[in-house]
Design a protein around this motif. Structure first.
Motif, short mmCIF file in Angstrom:
data_model
loop_
_atom_site.label_atom_id
_atom_site.label_comp_id
_atom_site.label_asym_id
_atom_site.label_seq_id
_atom_site.Cartn_x
_atom_site.Cartn_y
_atom_site.Cartn_z
N VAL A 422 37.88 34.08 32.91
CA VAL A 422 37.48 35.23 33.72
C VAL A 422 36.25 34.89 34.57
O VAL A 422 36.15 35.28 35.75
CB VAL A 422 37.22 36.45 32.83
CG1 VAL A 422 36.61 37.59 33.63
CG2 VAL A 422 38.52 36.91 32.17
N ALA A 423 35.29 34.14 34.00
CA ALA A 423 34.10 33.76 34.75
C ALA A 423 34.44 32.87 35.93
O ALA A 423 33.88 33.00 37.02
CB ALA A 423 33.11 33.05 33.82
N LEU A 424 35.38 31.94 35.73
CA LEU A 424 35.76 31.05 36.83
C LEU A 424 36.42 31.81 37.97
O LEU A 424 36.27 31.46 39.14
CB LEU A 424 36.71 29.96 36.31
CG LEU A 424 36.08 28.92 35.39
CD1 LEU A 424 37.15 27.99 34.84
CD2 LEU A 424 35.02 28.11 36.14
N VAL A 425 37.17 32.86 37.63
CA VAL A 425 37.86 33.62 38.67
C VAL A 425 36.94 34.64 39.32
O VAL A 425 36.88 34.76 40.55
CB VAL A 425 39.11 34.31 38.09
CG1 VAL A 425 39.76 35.21 39.13
CG2 VAL A 425 40.10 33.26 37.59
N GLY A 426 36.20 35.40 38.50
CA GLY A 426 35.47 36.54 39.04
C GLY A 426 33.97 36.47 38.98
O GLY A 426 33.30 37.40 39.46
N GLY A 427 33.38 35.45 38.38
CA GLY A 427 31.94 35.35 38.36
C GLY A 427 31.29 36.11 37.23
O GLY A 427 31.90 36.38 36.18
#
Length: 865
Positions: A422-427
């Protein structure tokens, strides 16, 4: 109080004199009169054409007004008489005509405007060469400068513009039959202005201009009737430029599409974001703009955040039939994260506009410089939230089934994997939410006691805390990386913009409006204005003290007339300010704005230095003239002085006894040398007056044949051996009689020096429209074209072999001609030699009998030659 409705203007437009504009206007007048319309002739020029005079018969003519100007009488339309008569329709010929000084208005179109304001319909005529926007084009085509022009806005505002068309061959036949000019002027006209190439080019200009006028009328009709649908009156191809190097290929492809249909238009458009500096390459856009214009298209720039919708709105506003845009080859993941792209959205919104999607290989991403620095796009954040909402419950269902086989650290690692994804996609923010949700799920389903948010073991508490910290750190790292990427892109775009500005300085681009337009496009502003303070106070002004500002240049609309009206302002030096309207620029953008301001300061300083250099040019020219004058005094004056002194000394000497014949020869030598010296001194004084701008002229109607006769008589034996073909009935010219005589004498004397024996100089005159041309023709060796301008430089004379000597005759001739508003240019003589063409303005109608007296005087002097 009722308001008088403005009259309607109808214009008969022609490509050249003689196509039948006035005749068509008079025929229309007869038709309206027969229908009962109250119609008068305000002014119609017959020009001696029999059929035009016959068409004028039977119509009511308002008497003209007589004006005296510089001792001559002229006639113009009597505006007051027409207004007092108040007809329904008035015929007023020659829309571009310049009235005689002292008239009510300077231009005839201004007289017509008064009639229209009074509610009188007006029918007028106009040749395409008199349109102001086409004046320089017509001059290049025909070589004739049109001094009478009418603003395009006046003609475009006409209610009806009707083209009176005729092929070039038909017009030349009409000319040869004597229906346009008298017989003695036909040959000169056919070999000059009325050449087939000239007439064909003028006809094409008229057709293209009228096509644009019709197009404007159609667009106005569609707007007035709220017609949003596409009218395929002609093909219009819009090519969309993103600002990359792929635009060149798109432009060429769109050009080929437009070329398949005769009359197809090509329009290029670039959409700039309104939230900051664009990610397009200014260098690529500048090159593509030049490419589009070189291919006959037009370049446009619009501002819009929704690029597909902005493109469609532009295409519909321009009534485009086809749209060409490019798209990169993209993978499935890129399509998932970034959407279907501009191309698919344009196709969905296009409706009845044909869309051509041109694919190309992806290029390295260029820097993008937004107005702010977002971490990641909103779309990616939304996708990250959706990923978390889907994966967390699914993972929880799977892990609850495997609770007995997995320990708590293994479960935490699997949940951490979801958080990282999720962090890689949305920060940062979606990842923080995902981490908190995962912590609650781990606590509820996998820590003792189950199905409660209570933790019994201390090591489980530590594991959960570490899990949360790791998730937050990973999310923060991804967010920082995204921001660093955006900052790097912004820095790259800033560097590219600054590089472009530096390059423009090195290339010497000093046009302030072009710089302001580039600034407006770069920042997506509504308008950019360069203001100058008109007092000597320093910037900024003291509180309570207002300043007056003057607009130096601007781009876009509406302009700012004071810094207080701007959303963003930037000082440029001590006296200028850049005022930007559209939005407030953030601090990050002001760094680049300061670079533009510095460039503007450089441009202003360059213009100041250029003006100073221009002001210094007359001084440098005066120095050059002084040096040449010294050379002339040391050379040209020495020869006649030496000859005269030798002759006088010989006569005074007592050593030799001279015969009467020898004494007469010595006296003749002295007299001839002194005459030469007198002429040279007079020329030097005249050149000094010309250089100082102190040459006074008295312009009035002059009979050219009479002036030529006197000039030839002044030349003595040289003037007797001249073939003269100057018709006695040429129109009077507007000139200074004394200066014109000097010019003719100088030109004939110069031609006689270069003409071989047995081939006399020829002087011919002809009328061409509102100009009279006098040609002095010699059959000498001629002068190379590259050396011809040297003939007119003071104290220089270009010879046939390319050498140069001192001289003043031709320099004075051109100076005198320009002082009278005439032109003097050299041309090749067919068969060899040089022809000097003196072009003078036709004077307005002279008093009765005046021109005939001049003609009789010329015939008395020159006989029937």
């Amino acid at each position: 109080m009722s308001t008088v409705a403005r009259g309607r203007l109808r214009i008969y437009l022609g490509a050249a004199p003689g196509v039948g504009k006035t005749f068509a206007m008079l025929n229309e007048a007869h038709r309206r009169r027969d229908r009962g319309t109250d119609l008068v002739v305000g002014l119609v020029e017959v020009h001696g054409r029999r059929k035009t005079a016959e068409a004028l018969a039977g119509l009511e003519v308002v008497p003209r007004r007589t004006l005296d100007y510089r001792g001559a009488s002229f006639t113009e339309m009597d505006v007051d008489a027409v207004l007092a008569r108040r007809p329904e329709v008035a015929l007023v010929d020659e829309l571009a005509h310049t009235n005689v000084p002292g008239s009510r208005n300077e231009k005839r179109w201004q007289d017509i405007d008064e009639l229209l304001d009074a509610g009188i319909d007006v029918i007028s005529t106009l040749n395409i060469q008199h349109l102001e926007s086409l004046n320089d084009v017509v001059t290049k085509i025909t070589g004739v400068v049109q001094r009478e022009t009418v603003p395009d806005a006046v003609v475009r505002a006409a209610d009806q513009v009707e083209l009176v068309d005729m092929t070039a061959e038909a017009l030349r036949r009409r000319m040869a039959h004597g229906n346009i000019y008298p017989a003695d002027k036909i040959d000169a006209a056919l070999s000059n202005y009325f050449r087939v190439g000239n007439l064909t080019a003028l006809r094409e200009l008229a057709l293209l201009w009228l096509a644009d006028k019709v197009d404007e009328q159609m667009e106005r009709y569609r707007r007035e009737h709220d017609i949003a649908g596409l009218w395929e009156a002609r093909e219009r191809v819009v090519v969309c430029l993103a600002g990359g190097s792929e635009g060149d290929a798109l432009i060429r492809r769109a050009t080929r599409i437009a070329a398949r249909v005769a009359g197809g238009d090509l329009l290029a458009v670039h959409v700039s974001r309104s939230d900051g500096l664009t990610g397009a390459s200014p260098a690529d856009l500048a090159r593509q703009r030049m490419l589009v214009e070189s291919l006959g298209g037009s370049y446009h720039q619009v501002v819009g955040d929704d690029i597909p919708r902005a493109l469609i709105e532009f295409a519909r506003a321009e009534n485009a039939t086809q749209l060409v845009l490019g798209t990169r080859h993209r993978g499935r993941l890129s399509t998932l994260l970034n959407g279907t792209g501009t191309g698919a959205t344009v196709v969905r919104l296009s409706g009845d506009i044909d869309v051509h999607i041109i694919t190309y290989e992806g290029l390295p991403a260029r820097g993008r410089l937004p107005g702010r620095l977002p971490g990641l796009p909103r779309r990616r954040r939304s996708i990250a939230v959706a990923v978390a909402v889907v994966l967390l419950p699914a993972l929880t269902v799977v892990l609850t089934q495997l609770r007995d086989q997995l320990d708590l650290p293994s479960v935490m690692l699997l949940y951490l994997l979801v958080v990282v994804a999720v962090a890689l996609v949305g920060g940062l923010y979606p990842a923080v939410g995902c981490a908190l949700a995962a912590t609650l799920l781990i606590n509820y389903y996998f820590t003792q006691p189950l199905y409660s948010f209570t933790v019994l073991h201390e090591d489980d508490v530590l594991a959960i805390v570490v899990f949360v910290l790791v998730a937050l750190l990973v999310s923060w790292v991804v967010e920082v990386a995204a921001r660093r990427t955006a900052q790097a892109s912004r820095a790259a775009a800033e560097a590219q913009t600054l590089s472009m500005l530096a390059g423009s300085v090195l290339r010497g681009e000093t046009a302030v409006p072009a710089l302001l337009e580039r600034l407006r496009e770069t920042f997506g502003m509504t308008s950019v204005t360069l203001l100058q303070r008109d007092d000597s106070a320093s910037w900024p002004p003291r509180p309570g003290h207002g300043r007056r500002w003057a607009v130096v240049a601007g781009a876009g609309a509406p302009p700012c007339h004071a810094p207080a009206e701007a959303d963003t302002e930037m000082p440029v030096g001590e006296t200028h300010v850049l005022a930007l309207r559209g939005r407030v620029l953030p601090a990050a953008d002001r760094r680049v704005l300061a670079a533009f301001a510095a460039q503007a300061a450089v441009v202003i300083e360059q213009q100041r230095l250029t003006e100073a250099a221009e002001a210094a040019k007359p001084l440098a020219e005066a120095d050059r003239i002084k040096a040449a004058l010294l050379a002339a005094v040391s050379h040209e004056l020495r020869t006649p002085l030496a000859s005269a002194k030798a002759a006088v000394a010989s006569l005074r000497g007592s050593e030799v006894s001279w015969t009467p014949a020898e004494r007469a020869e010595l006296l003749a030598t002295a007299d001839e040398s002194l005459d030469s010296l007198t002429r040279l001194v007079a020329n030097l004084l005249d050149m000094s007056r010309l250089q100082a701008g102190a040459m006074s002229t008295s312009l009035r109607p002059v009979a050219l044949d009479m002036v030529v006769a006197r000039a030839l008589d002044e030349l003595g034996p040289t003037g007797d051996d001249v073939t003269l073909r100057v018709p006695a009935d040429l129109p009077a010219v507007q000139a200074d009689e004394t200066l014109l005589e000097r010019v003719v004498a100088n030109l004939v004397a110069n031609a006689a020096r270069h003409s071989p024996p047995g081939q006399p100089v020829m002087v011919s005159g002809s009328a061409l429209g509102d100009r009279v041309e006098l040609r002095v023709i010699d059959c000498g060796p001629g002068i190379p074209e590259s050396e011809r301008e040297r003939m007119f430089a003071p104290f220089e004379r270009a010879n046939a072999d390319g050498s140069a000597g001192l001289g003043l005759g031709l320099a004075l001739s051109r100076g005198f001609a320009e002082a009278m508003g005439a032109t003097l240019v050299p041309e090749d003589t067919p068969g060899g030699g040089l022809t000097m063409v003196l072009s003078l303005s036709v004077a307005a109608t002279a008093p009765g009998g005046w021109q005939a007296v001049g003609a009789q005087g010329a015939r008395a002097k020159r006989g029937s030659a």
